[in-house]
Design an enzyme around this catalytic site. Structure first.
Site, short mmCIF file in Angstrom:
data_model
loop_
_atom_site.label_atom_id
_atom_site.label_comp_id
_atom_site.label_asym_id
_atom_site.label_seq_id
_atom_site.Cartn_x
_atom_site.Cartn_y
_atom_site.Cartn_z
N CYS A 244 0.83 -1.20 0.00
CA CYS A 244 0.00 0.00 0.00
C CYS A 244 0.87 1.25 0.00
O CYS A 244 2.10 1.17 0.05
CB CYS A 244 -0.94 0.01 1.20
SG CYS A 244 -0.07 0.13 2.78
N CYS B 45 3.54 1.83 2.64
CA CYS B 45 4.78 1.07 2.45
C CYS B 45 5.78 1.89 1.64
O CYS B 45 6.99 1.90 1.91
CB CYS B 45 4.52 -0.24 1.71
SG CYS B 45 3.36 -1.34 2.53
N ASP C 291 11.39 25.27 -33.39
CA ASP C 291 12.42 25.63 -34.36
C ASP C 291 11.82 25.38 -35.74
O ASP C 291 10.92 24.55 -35.89
CB ASP C 291 13.67 24.77 -34.12
CG ASP C 291 14.73 25.02 -35.17
OD1 ASP C 291 15.06 26.19 -35.39
OD2 ASP C 291 15.22 24.04 -35.76
N ASP D 127 15.52 20.07 -33.06
CA ASP D 127 16.16 18.82 -33.49
C ASP D 127 17.68 18.93 -33.69
O ASP D 127 18.33 17.93 -33.90
CB ASP D 127 15.54 18.34 -34.81
CG ASP D 127 16.03 19.12 -36.02
OD1 ASP D 127 16.28 20.34 -35.85
OD2 ASP D 127 16.18 18.53 -37.09
N ASP E 125 19.92 23.58 -30.96
CA ASP E 125 18.68 23.65 -30.19
C ASP E 125 18.86 23.17 -28.75
O ASP E 125 17.97 23.36 -27.92
CB ASP E 125 17.58 22.80 -30.85
CG ASP E 125 17.14 23.37 -32.18
OD1 ASP E 125 17.17 24.60 -32.31
OD2 ASP E 125 16.78 22.59 -33.08
#
Length: 757
Positions: free
Chosen positions: A22, A25, A441, A640, A644
């Site tokens: 639970c 724990c 971009d 990409d 960047d």
């Protein structure tokens, strides 16, 4: 605060934990781990049953395991073999199923003997005449003892020691509740004179049925947990077991573990690509949907990359192995998904604070319930006090709270992987929901990332293919990206290039060459004006190209205008629909690019982009992002390239196009494997759906406890005479966990809402 601006941890360990049941724990194990030397951060996931521990100094895994054992749980270093983990889970599930069946076989007769007598007078008479009260109770005692000692012993082995350590958990609640009912029944059976008059009753059926119902809930929970991790299992299943490799000119089949870098591997139609590599011979189409989420097969030829786990369609390919084992794309994807599934979202902080005190408070409430009923309740007070206290203990178990967040994260990130959206950091799953602006971009994100011949018109009297052949023959002498695009366009039409007898680059204007005894001039309008070539026949085309942000080039042959050309970086087919979808989600879209302002504004107008920041250097992108953050709040950035990476790190959430550079991907929080802006729409929509799912789970988990604990305590009895039986409390408790898991599993079928045209 931007989480990416914090100092990264240098060391991390993953530990597998057994025995957690639970939410309380989870908190207990985390607190134990944080006390270990070198540990600065510990995230424990109830759904995956793993702890992810981080620190700035070397962490001793043995110390981690020892700390978890002291907290009352079993631990070991996580198995690297995923099939072993799957087998282990299957074994645990089988053990639960076995214990459940045994428990039901023993508990059903107890329930029938006791409750049947209460509900059916004829059956009560039959029991009295043929068995008798004492024998009936003795039979129930034997059967219930077997239930508690064998299938139910797990609750006492864990719950009682936890109580002695003053760290009670769910097992403690079940153990105390069932032992209270069982002990009272033993006294009623063997020493009834000890009890006050009118209170001599047995509750064997409550103890036996509670154990059975909780085991039933645990079994359903285990099955559902198995389904939440199906995404990982699916990805693992994508790995080929063998590969065909060239050995001394012969093709032999070897286990995947024996494939090494630089080996030449053969794949035939229908084969699964065994490792990552570069095609050296052949041509085919490969289904990469398991990596990118895109259903259309991708053409592969010499020089193209292939990814392990994808499926070859129709041709035979030979490729050179480049990445194997843990360095392969598929292995990295599995690792990303696992890390995201083990993450702890900020929303979990509230749950942790509540559950840390929840079980002790429930024990106090049960004791208070017992005392109030015993002092102020109707006769028989002891019976009422016992039944209601046991009901409080049983119904209040915080299993659903502990499962509410991690199960949704597991299913959500798994569904994301299937759609080509990889959450490198689980926190991004929540952060994405709150972004106000998507900054992108241009090159490689909105566009395809490489110049292409987009427009080519010839004057009357000139042959289209012949002019293209001549222009490509001249441009072949140049390495400028525009020249490369024109040459590629000619090659795609299988046009053979002509020999050039003269070539001269006219600085700032264009090119002059001689082909097949013809004088060829290629350049901008200013060059044509200098040559006294009339370009007015292409006036309309030039105006349109200018509006599109394209710079036209003119071709003159022997001083006569022959053609107008435009080379541009084309917008991806999916870009417009993706931006429309982002707008429909209520988000603003900003473009940050190093390109000239005129081109950027033209593209922005075509795509309905809200804000443009053009002609910026990489550092300028970071400044632009800061301005957007100050103006709007949370900002996500999509890029990409290497340039960047700083912007991806600065953004509240960085999304890297998976076809980009490794540097950009490492700086990002989310990786979009498809290389399409549609992946951003998928990621945000999935983020919103997952957080909504978590909120639903938490609402019902908290509402369930807040609403039913008072009912179990008997608050409705004075006005309506309603009491909640411990048996129904156990059933409700089991159903709460199953409900949370079932709700989380709905994310497996998540689909992006249709974009309105």
């Amino acid at each position: 605060m931007n989480p990416k601006n914090t100092k990264p941890y240098l060391y991390s360990e993953i530990v597998s934990i057994e025995g957690m049941t639970c939410a309380s724990c989870v908190g207990r194990v985390e607190r134990a781990l944080k006390k270990v030397e070198g540990v600065q951060q510990a995230n424990v996931n109830l759904a995956t049953e793993q702890a992810w521990v981080q620190g700035n100094t070397q962490i001793n895994s043995g110390d981690l395991i020892q700390a978890i054992k002291k907290a009352g749980y079993h631990a070991k270093q996580v198995e690297q073999n995923k099939s072993e983990q799957k087998d282990k889970k299957a074994t645990e599930q089988q053990q639960l199923k076995r214990d459940l069946i045994i428990s039901l076989i023993l508990a059903v007769p107890v329930f029938v003997l006791e409750m049947g007598s209460h509900m059916i007078p004829a059956f009560h008479n039959w029991v009295m005449q043929n068995i008798g009260t004492q024998s009936n109770w003795l039979i129930q005692c034997v059967l219930t003892t077997l239930v508690l000692v064998f299938p139910g012993r797990r609750f006492y082995q864990k719950g009682i020691p936890a109580l002695w350590r003053l760290a009670p958990d769910m097992n403690t609640l079940v153990a105390v509740g069932t032992l209270a009912a069982y002990s009272f029944s033993l006294i009623a059976t063997f020493a009834p004179k000890i009890l006050p008059e009118g209170t001599v009753n047995v509750y064997y059926e409550a103890a036996a049925v509670i154990v059975s119902l909780i085991l039933l809930g645990r079994y359903f929970e285990a099955k559902a947990k198995g389904r939440t991790s199906q995404a990982i299992q699916y990805l693992v299943g994508m790995q080929a077991k063998t590969a065909r490799v060239y050995d001394n000119g012969q093709v032999i089949e070897v286990p995947i573990a024996e494939v090494t870098k630089e080996m030449i591997v053969e794949i035939r139609p229908g084969d699964r690509v065994p490792v990552d590599g570069e095609v050296v011979e052949g041509q085919s189409y490969i289904d990469e949907s398991m990596i990118t989420g895109e259903p259309v097969p991708v053409k592969k030829q010499i020089g193209d990359q292939v990814v392990g786990g994808t499926v070859n369609q129709n041709g035979t390919l030979n490729f050179r192995a480049t990445d194997i084992g843990d360095s392969s794309v598929l292995a990295q994807i599995i690792r990303m998904v696992e890390q995201a599934q083990g993450a702890k979202l900020p929303i979990q902080a509230l749950v942790d604070k509540v559950t840390m005190w929840f079980v002790p408070i429930v024990l106090l409430l049960a004791a208070l319930t017992f005392m109030l009923w015993f002092v102020f309740g109707p006769e028989p007070t002891l019976t009422f006090a016992l039944v209601n206290a046991v009901a409080v203990l049983i119904i209040a178990c915080p299993c659903a709270m502990g499962l509410a967040t991690p199960t949704s994260i597991m299913v959500g990130t798994g569904r994301g992987a299937e759609m080509g959206v990889l959450f490198r950091k689980g926190e991004a799953l929540q952060a994405l929901r709150d972004v106000e602006v998507i900054a992108v971009d241009k090159t490689g994100t909105l566009t395809q990332g490489k110049p292409t011949l987009t427009d080519f018109y010839v004057q009357q009297g000139f042959d289209h293919e012949q002019v293209l052949r001549i222009v490509a023959s001249v441009e072949a002498k140049s390495e400028h990206p525009i020249a490369v695009a024109i040459v590629q366009a000619a090659e795609q039409k299988d046009l053979h290039l002509l020999s050039i007898t003269a070539f001269e680059s006219v600085t700032g204007l264009g090119i002059k060459a001689e082909v097949a005894d013809q004088a060829i001039y290629i350049g901008a309008d200013s060059y044509m004006q200098q040559l006294a070539v009339d370009i007015t026949p292409f006036k309309n085309e030039a105006a349109r190209l200018g509006q599109e942000g394209k710079t036209p080039l003119y071709v003159a042959i022997d001083q006569k205008l022959a053609a107008i050309i435009a080379v541009a970086d084309p917008i991806k087919d999916t870009t417009y629909a993706a931006i429309t979808g982002l707008h429909q989600l209520g988000l603003k879209v900003a473009m940050i690019t190093g390109d000239n302002r005129h081109t950027a504004q033209a593209i922005a107008a075509k795509l309905h982009i809200d804000q443009v920041v053009a002609e910026v250097l990489p550092d300028g992108k970071v400044d632009a992002l800061r301005q957007l953050q100050q103006q709007y709040g949370q900002v996500a950035f999509v890029g990409d390239g290497i340039n960047d990476a700083p912007a991806l790190a600065q953004a509240d959430v960085g999304l890297a196009i998976g076809t980009g550079t490794d540097v950009a991907i490492e700086a990002a929080d989310v990786v979009l494997m498809s290389g399409s802006l549609q992946g951003v729409l998928n990621a945000i929509a999935l983020s919103k759906a997952t957080i909504k799912n978590i909120q639903q789970n938490l609402f019902w988990a908290f509402f369930y406890n807040v609403a039913l604990i008072p009912i179990a305590a008997g608050v409705l009895y004075p006005a309506f005479g309603i009491l909640l039986s411990p048996i129904f409390a156990a059933g409700a408790m089991a159903l709460s966990s199953v409900f949370v898991l079932g709700n989380a599993l709905r994310l497996k079928y998540f689909q992006i809402p249709a974009i309105k045209a």
